[in-house]
Scaffold this motif. Structure first.
Motif, PDB file in Angstrom:
ATOM      1  N   ILE A  48     102.916  39.794  94.406  1.00 53.34           N
ATOM      2  CA  ILE A  48     102.426  38.439  94.114  1.00 53.34           C
ATOM      3  C   ILE A  48     102.323  38.230  92.599  1.00 53.34           C
ATOM      4  CG2 ILE A  48     101.175  38.235  96.292  1.00 53.34           C
ATOM      5  CD1 ILE A  48      98.587  38.625  94.723  1.00 53.34           C
ATOM      6  N   ARG A  49     102.504  37.000  92.205  1.00 51.08           N
ATOM      7  CA  ARG A  49     102.446  36.633  90.789  1.00 51.08           C
ATOM      8  C   ARG A  49     101.011  36.805  90.276  1.00 51.08           C
ATOM      9  NH1 ARG A  49     105.954  33.165  88.002  1.00 51.08           N
ATOM     10  NH2 ARG A  49     106.858  32.715  90.026  1.00 51.08           N
ATOM     11  N   GLY A  50     100.876  37.374  89.089  1.00 51.53           N
ATOM     12  CA  GLY A  50      99.565  37.499  88.451  1.00 51.53           C
ATOM     13  C   GLY A  50      98.681  38.603  89.009  1.00 51.53           C
ATOM     14  N   GLU A  51      99.278  39.550  89.695  1.00 55.71           N
ATOM     15  CA  GLU A  51      98.470  40.573  90.366  1.00 55.71           C
ATOM     16  C   GLU A  51      97.726  41.493  89.405  1.00 55.71           C
ATOM     17  OE1 GLU A  51      98.366  42.736  94.517  1.00 55.71           O
ATOM     18  OE2 GLU A  51     100.362  42.471  93.674  1.00 55.71           O
ATOM     19  N   VAL A  52      98.299  41.789  88.262  1.00 53.63           N
ATOM     20  CA  VAL A  52      97.604  42.639  87.289  1.00 53.63           C
ATOM     21  C   VAL A  52      96.290  41.978  86.882  1.00 53.63           C
ATOM     22  CG1 VAL A  52      97.690  43.592  84.954  1.00 53.63           C
ATOM     23  CG2 VAL A  52      99.666  43.808  86.457  1.00 53.63           C
ATOM     24  N   ALA A  53      96.316  40.692  86.620  1.00 50.54           N
ATOM     25  CA  ALA A  53      95.101  39.972  86.233  1.00 50.54           C
ATOM     26  C   ALA A  53      94.072  39.992  87.361  1.00 50.54           C
ATOM     27  CB  ALA A  53      95.441  38.535  85.844  1.00 50.54           C
ATOM     28  N   ILE A  54      94.542  39.861  88.588  1.00 51.55           N
ATOM     29  CA  ILE A  54      93.626  39.907  89.735  1.00 51.55           C
ATOM     30  C   ILE A  54      92.961  41.278  89.820  1.00 51.55           C
ATOM     31  CG2 ILE A  54      93.496  39.868  92.261  1.00 51.55           C
ATOM     32  CD1 ILE A  54      95.832  37.792  92.139  1.00 51.55           C
TER      33      ILE A  54
END
Length: 177
Positions: free
Chosen positions: A12-18
């Motif tokens: 999923i997009r942005g998973e590192v930030a999550i």
């Protein structure tokens, strides 16, 4: 009470930030469960995390990433049925019955027991345990500080799970909805 987040199975997009937000908040451990993503996706994601963040990751599907990134541990499942001799990281496993908990508890640092409540992320995946069964299992020492509740867990249910005797709670659907 140990709080664990389990990722969605796909990229999923942005998973590192999550993952960073989860680890900076109240989550103790993140289980990187990615059966629908490639090992290269997982490797790229792990490269973006700091060593301190990676030390709080348990990998589900790609055992080789454990040593490559000095992760916290490995979750034993159909993709990783056995760990090599000499393995020293955290060992976890999912159980769907109290009998499985009894069978595997000695081999693992903690076990997931599910589904405790009706699943948020899986259709027609309903609770398998009544309150009476859970309380009896806790009184008998089956449910204890090494058993983590999974399945339909939301923040409002944490105090109930702690009263019953679970050592932790794991969430996936509640985090990503």
């Amino acid at each position: 009470m140990l709080l664990i987040a389990i990722t969605l199975p796909n990229a999923i997009r942005g998973e590192v930030a999550i993952i960073r937000r989860l680890l900076a908040g109240s989550v103790d451990i993140v289980h990187l469960r990615k059966p629908d993503a490639t090992v290269d996706y997982c490797r790229t994601l792990l490269r973006e995390l700091t060593p301190a963040e990676r030390a709080k990751i348990v990998i589900h599907d790609y055992y080789t990433l454990y040593e490559e990134f000095a992760l916290r541990g490995v979750h034993i499942n159909r993709n990783i049925a056995h760990l090599p001799d000499g393995y020293r990281g955290t060992r976890t496993r999912s159980c769907h019955s109290l009998e499985e908990v009894v069978r595997y508890k000695a081999e693992c640092d903690y076990l997931f027991l599910s589904p405790i409540f009706d699943s948020i992320s899986k259709a027609n995946y309903h609770s398998a345990f009544s309150d009476e069964v859970l309380r009896r299992a806790a009184a008998e020492g089956v449910i204890d500080d090494r058993v983590v509740a999974l399945g339909g867990v939301t923040p409002d249910k944490l105090s109930y799970l702690e009263r019953v005797g679970f050592g932790g709670a794991a969430m996936s659907g509640a985090i990503y909805r």
